[in-house]
Structure formats: C-alpha cells, structure tokens
Design a protein around this motif. Structure first.
Motif, mmCIF file in Angstrom:
data_model
loop_
_atom_site.group_PDB
_atom_site.id
_atom_site.type_symbol
_atom_site.label_atom_id
_atom_site.label_comp_id
_atom_site.label_asym_id
_atom_site.label_seq_id
_atom_site.Cartn_x
_atom_site.Cartn_y
_atom_site.Cartn_z
ATOM 1 N N UNK A 1 -6.418 4.066 -5.540
ATOM 2 C CA UNK A 1 -7.833 4.425 -5.393
ATOM 3 C C UNK A 1 -8.015 5.627 -4.486
ATOM 4 N N UNK A 2 -7.153 5.750 -3.454
ATOM 5 C CA UNK A 2 -7.243 6.870 -2.517
ATOM 6 C C UNK A 2 -5.851 7.497 -2.378
ATOM 7 N N UNK A 3 -5.841 8.768 -1.977
ATOM 8 C CA UNK A 3 -4.564 9.448 -1.785
ATOM 9 C C UNK A 3 -4.252 9.580 -0.291
ATOM 10 N N UNK A 4 -3.130 10.223 0.032
ATOM 11 C CA UNK A 4 -2.713 10.438 1.412
ATOM 12 C C UNK A 4 -2.962 11.893 1.798
ATOM 13 N N UNK A 5 -3.761 12.101 2.822
ATOM 14 C CA UNK A 5 -3.987 13.425 3.403
ATOM 15 C C UNK A 5 -4.439 14.468 2.381
ATOM 16 N N UNK A 6 -5.219 14.041 1.389
ATOM 17 C CA UNK A 6 -5.715 14.980 0.395
ATOM 18 C C UNK A 6 -4.646 15.570 -0.490
ATOM 19 N N UNK A 7 -3.483 14.906 -0.583
ATOM 20 C CA UNK A 7 -2.338 15.447 -1.318
ATOM 21 C C UNK A 7 -2.463 15.282 -2.825
ATOM 22 N N UNK A 8 -3.335 14.373 -3.267
ATOM 23 C CA UNK A 8 -3.395 14.029 -4.680
ATOM 24 C C UNK A 8 -2.450 12.910 -5.057
ATOM 25 N N UNK A 9 -1.722 12.394 -4.060
ATOM 26 C CA UNK A 9 -0.765 11.315 -4.278
ATOM 27 C C UNK A 9 -1.004 10.206 -3.257
ATOM 28 N N UNK A 10 -0.920 8.977 -3.734
ATOM 29 C CA UNK A 10 -1.058 7.825 -2.857
ATOM 30 C C UNK A 10 0.031 6.820 -3.178
ATOM 31 N N UNK A 11 -0.139 5.607 -2.676
ATOM 32 C CA UNK A 11 0.855 4.559 -2.885
ATOM 33 C C UNK A 11 0.181 3.314 -3.437
ATOM 34 N N UNK A 12 0.854 2.681 -4.390
ATOM 35 C CA UNK A 12 0.356 1.428 -4.951
ATOM 36 C C UNK A 12 1.324 0.302 -4.592
ATOM 37 N N UNK A 13 0.789 -0.883 -4.470
ATOM 38 C CA UNK A 13 1.595 -2.033 -4.076
ATOM 39 C C UNK A 13 2.621 -2.373 -5.146
ATOM 40 N N UNK A 14 3.871 -2.534 -4.720
ATOM 41 C CA UNK A 14 4.951 -2.948 -5.613
ATOM 42 C C UNK A 14 5.336 -4.401 -5.356
ATOM 43 N N UNK A 15 5.504 -4.759 -4.073
ATOM 44 C CA UNK A 15 5.827 -6.132 -3.679
ATOM 45 C C UNK A 15 5.069 -6.471 -2.406
ATOM 46 N N UNK A 16 4.617 -7.710 -2.290
ATOM 47 C CA UNK A 16 3.963 -8.196 -1.066
ATOM 48 C C UNK A 16 4.730 -9.381 -0.520
ATOM 49 N N UNK A 17 4.862 -9.442 0.785
ATOM 50 C CA UNK A 17 5.567 -10.536 1.448
ATOM 51 C C UNK A 17 4.661 -11.105 2.529
ATOM 52 N N UNK A 18 4.434 -12.428 2.503
ATOM 53 C CA UNK A 18 3.605 -13.001 3.557
ATOM 54 C C UNK A 18 4.421 -13.148 4.841
ATOM 55 N N UNK A 19 3.754 -13.526 5.916
ATOM 56 C CA UNK A 19 4.408 -13.569 7.227
ATOM 57 C C UNK A 19 5.597 -14.527 7.243
ATOM 58 N N UNK A 20 5.514 -15.613 6.503
ATOM 59 C CA UNK A 20 6.635 -16.567 6.469
ATOM 60 C C UNK A 20 7.865 -15.946 5.822
ATOM 61 N N UNK A 21 7.645 -15.105 4.821
ATOM 62 C CA UNK A 21 8.770 -14.480 4.117
ATOM 63 C C UNK A 21 9.437 -13.391 4.957
#
Length: 421
Positions: free
Chosen positions: A389-409
C-alpha cells in the motif's frame, strides 16, 4: 521567558500545560552516532524516539505520586565509537540521567553495559539503565546479560531463525554467500548462519564467508564481483546503515540476481538503491513494517508521516515506540524514577499495545531482559502490488509480508545468569 527560549517547542508546550510543581522533566539520554558514516541511522532513531516521547507528553506525561512529569529526550553524539559513546555516557550520568538509550552498534552497547555495571555498583545513589533498541548481538542478553540492560529488539539469532525459515522454503537456493561487518554482531551472524543453514538446508552450499570493516568501505564492487563469481543464488547479510546501502548498490551494478536475505533490507536508502532488481528478491526481517495491514498499523504510519513528511524521514520502528511506552509504564508501576525500582518494574512487564492503538505488543522476559515480540519476514515489491500500500522513502518500492511469527514462535532459550542488586 529565558527558559522558553532554550527548550524545544514540544517540551515548552508540555511544560506550559502542567502545573509549576510538576514541570520537572524525566530525561532520557539518546547516545547515538549523529555524525560520521552512520549519522542518517542515528537521526532516524532520534525521530522515532521523539515521536514516542511527544505522544506520552501529549497525554499528560508520566503519572507519579507527586504529579505527572513530561519526558525529555536529550541527544548525545557518540559518533559511532565506543570511546566517544562512553564519554557521552559520563556526561549524561553527570547530569543525573537515569535512562540511557542506544542501539546502533552492539560493540558500543557492550561497552556501555560494562560501564554501567561499574558505575551502578560504585554510585548506588545515581544508578542508570540502558534501554537498547537495536544492538542485537545475542551475548548481550546471554553470557553478558546485566540487570541494568534491557533489549527491546529481537536479537540476531531470533531474526536469523525467521530468515532461515523463509529460506528453507526457497527450493531454488542451492548456494549461499555470507557477508557481514567485522565486529561482534557481524561475526556472530555469519557463524550462526552456517550452523542454522546446515541444520535447515543441508543441501545448501556456503560459497562465500566474508567480513569487511565497519563503516569504512566506500566501494563494495570488489565484494559484489566475488558474489557474482561464486554463482550464489542467495546472499545473507546482517549489514546495516551505509554498509548495507553500498553493498546492495554494488550488487545491482554488477548484475547479481541472487536473493538477498537481510536483517535490514528495508532500511535507510536500501530500497531506492536496489531498485527494480530487488522486486521479489530482497527480504528483510523486523518486528513490523508499514504494509502490515491493520487499522492500528495504518494509523501509526499516517501519524508518523504527518509528523515527519520528508521522503528521507520515512523510517519507523514499532519496537522503539513500545520501548518508550514500556518505560513510562514501568516508571508509573514503580511510582519512582529511581533506576533500580524501574528495572524491577520492567521485569516481566507485558505491554498490550493499547497506548499505541493496538500497533504492537511485547513482554520483557525477566530472566534475561530480552523482549519477546512478533517478527515479520517481508519481501520487496513495487508500490501498488498486492500487499504494498505504501513505499519506502518515496522510492516506488515497498515490502509485503511473506511470513509472520508470533512472540511464542520467536522465543529462544537463554544462557543468562543474572546478578541482581
């Protein structure tokens, strides 16, 4: 009026809003490299901590038996050097600052912890704590753990475990090149990466294992050429700051198409430096990133960008917000700003993220003073792609979630045998 002329605008507003008897501030010393090769990283920390301090002060400050008191963020330029940082620590302690923050060097953090151990034993009436937001060398909460040190970032082994889990599923990777900064943190990452890769992917060959000076390499092309010649399909690095930016620029320039498994690939300047070549290839791991798609995440990102609207200021950390919130909660829990009392209040403290609108949560493990929190592995993509939805520092590129780990993991066993006062 002379008092108002010398204070920062946000602090003046806080002081005017409080009764005179409650106007004394609670100082927090930020000791960080604010000049030199990593000055941009130091300034990014300052913006994050300032944003957190301003939020606490807007709601009236920290509530104590004698009345609410605002937080005051003080800047000390450690220049990225242990020697200079220790001089700044002495200056802060001379001003009776009880709460010190630092993070952009594990070597500096270790030196500060050792100095605080000695100072606090020698001067029990003027003790201080180190609140560490990004020095991730594991021994700091293991063999070198201290009652006076609290780490609010996931340490290197926690971050590395998440990256290796992502790499485990990447069947195309058969050759990995390891590269890092030549100091305690970088050395540890490379050693641990070898062991974890051998266990998770015994079919993977390590085709490079290289350390370089911290902050002194201006041209990474020779390193990039070695990576290209190795035939690696993946590069794993703990590099941060300009050492990461210059490395990824060099990899792009020589045409390396390997995936980059990084601790800080979404860091300052990196996405713009990587450009189109990073789409689907550059991975990062952190406790949060701006495209985590929850209302609290969107609200936090919008508020931070409204406060710091320049593209180069677009770098936020949920853990730094949580650190300041947990410090405020521990002071209130202790009913005191005395370091020992606040340390005991921090031990085992759980913050549910309510004061952050639900953005982030964590628990400070009492046994080793390591924060337990979720982690997210993300991958670089174009702005507007699904999940970006948003990019980094106006670069035109951002990051999307690939894997999520909860605190226990993310939790790992510790080797801390803490001595308590």
């Amino acid at each position: 009026m002379s008092r108002l002329k010398t204070c920062a605008a946000w602090l003046c507003a806080a002081l005017l809003a409080l009764p005179a008897q409650a106007a004394e501030t609670i100082p927090i010393a930020m000791i960080e490299g604010l000049s030199g090769p990593f000055a941009n990283a130091g300034e990014a920390v300052f913006r994050n901590l300032l944003f957190a301090v301003e939020r606490v002060n807007r709601r009236g400050g920290v509530k104590l038996p004698g009345g609410a008191r605002p937080l005051e963020l003080q800047r000390y330029d450690g220049k990225g050097s242990s020697e200079e940082s220790l001089a700044m620590l002495r200056a802060a302690l001379d001003r009776r600052v009880a709460f010190v923050t630092q993070g952009n060097s594990s070597a500096v953090a270790a030196a500060i912890v050792e100095a605080l151990n000695k100072h606090n034993a020698r001067s029990p009436q003027a003790r201080a704590l180190l609140l560490n937001y990004s020095a991730v060398d594991p021994p700091l909460t293991n063999e070198k753990c201290s009652f006076w040190h609290f780490r609010f970032d996931a340490h290197a082994d926690m971050r590395l475990a998440a990256l290796v889990e992502a790499l485990r599923a990447d069947a195309d990777v058969k050759k990995v090149y390891l590269i890092g900064q030549d100091y305690s943190f970088g050395q540890h990452v490379l050693r641990e990466a070898r062991e974890r890769l051998a266990a998770a992917r015994p079919d993977v060959e390590i085709v490079g294992d290289e350390l370089h000076p911290v902050g002194r390499v201006k041209d990474f092309l020779p390193y990039a050429m070695k990576v290209k010649a190795s035939g690696a399909q993946a590069v794993l690095t703990g590099n941060w700051g300009n050492d990461l930016t210059l490395l990824v620029k060099a990899l792009r320039e020589v045409g390396v198409e390997a995936r980059v498994y990084s601790f800080y690939g979404n860091g300052l300047g990196a996405p713009a430096a990587i450009g189109e070549a990073g789409v689907g290839r550059v991975l990062a791991v952190a406790e949060w990133h701006p495209n985590v798609d929850t209302p609290a995440s969107r609200d936090f990102y919008a508020a931070f960008r409204a406060r710091f609207p320049k593209p180069e200021e677009d770098y936020q950390h949920a853990r730094m917000q949580l650190m300041v919130e947990m410090l405020a909660a521990a002071i209130e829990r202790a009913g005191s700003t005395e370091a020992t009392a606040v340390a005991r209040a921090l031990e085992g403290l759980h913050h549910d993220g309510a004061t952050l609108g639900g953005l982030h949560a964590g628990t400070m493990r009492a046994a080793d003073h390591q924060l337990m929190q979720p982690l997210v592995v993300s991958v670089m993509d174009r702005l507007g792609a699904p999940g970006v939805r948003v990019d980094n520092e106006g670069s035109g590129y951002g990051f999307r979630t690939l894997r999520s780990f909860d605190a226990r993991a993310t939790e790992q066993a510790h080797r801390c045998a803490m001595e308590r006062p």
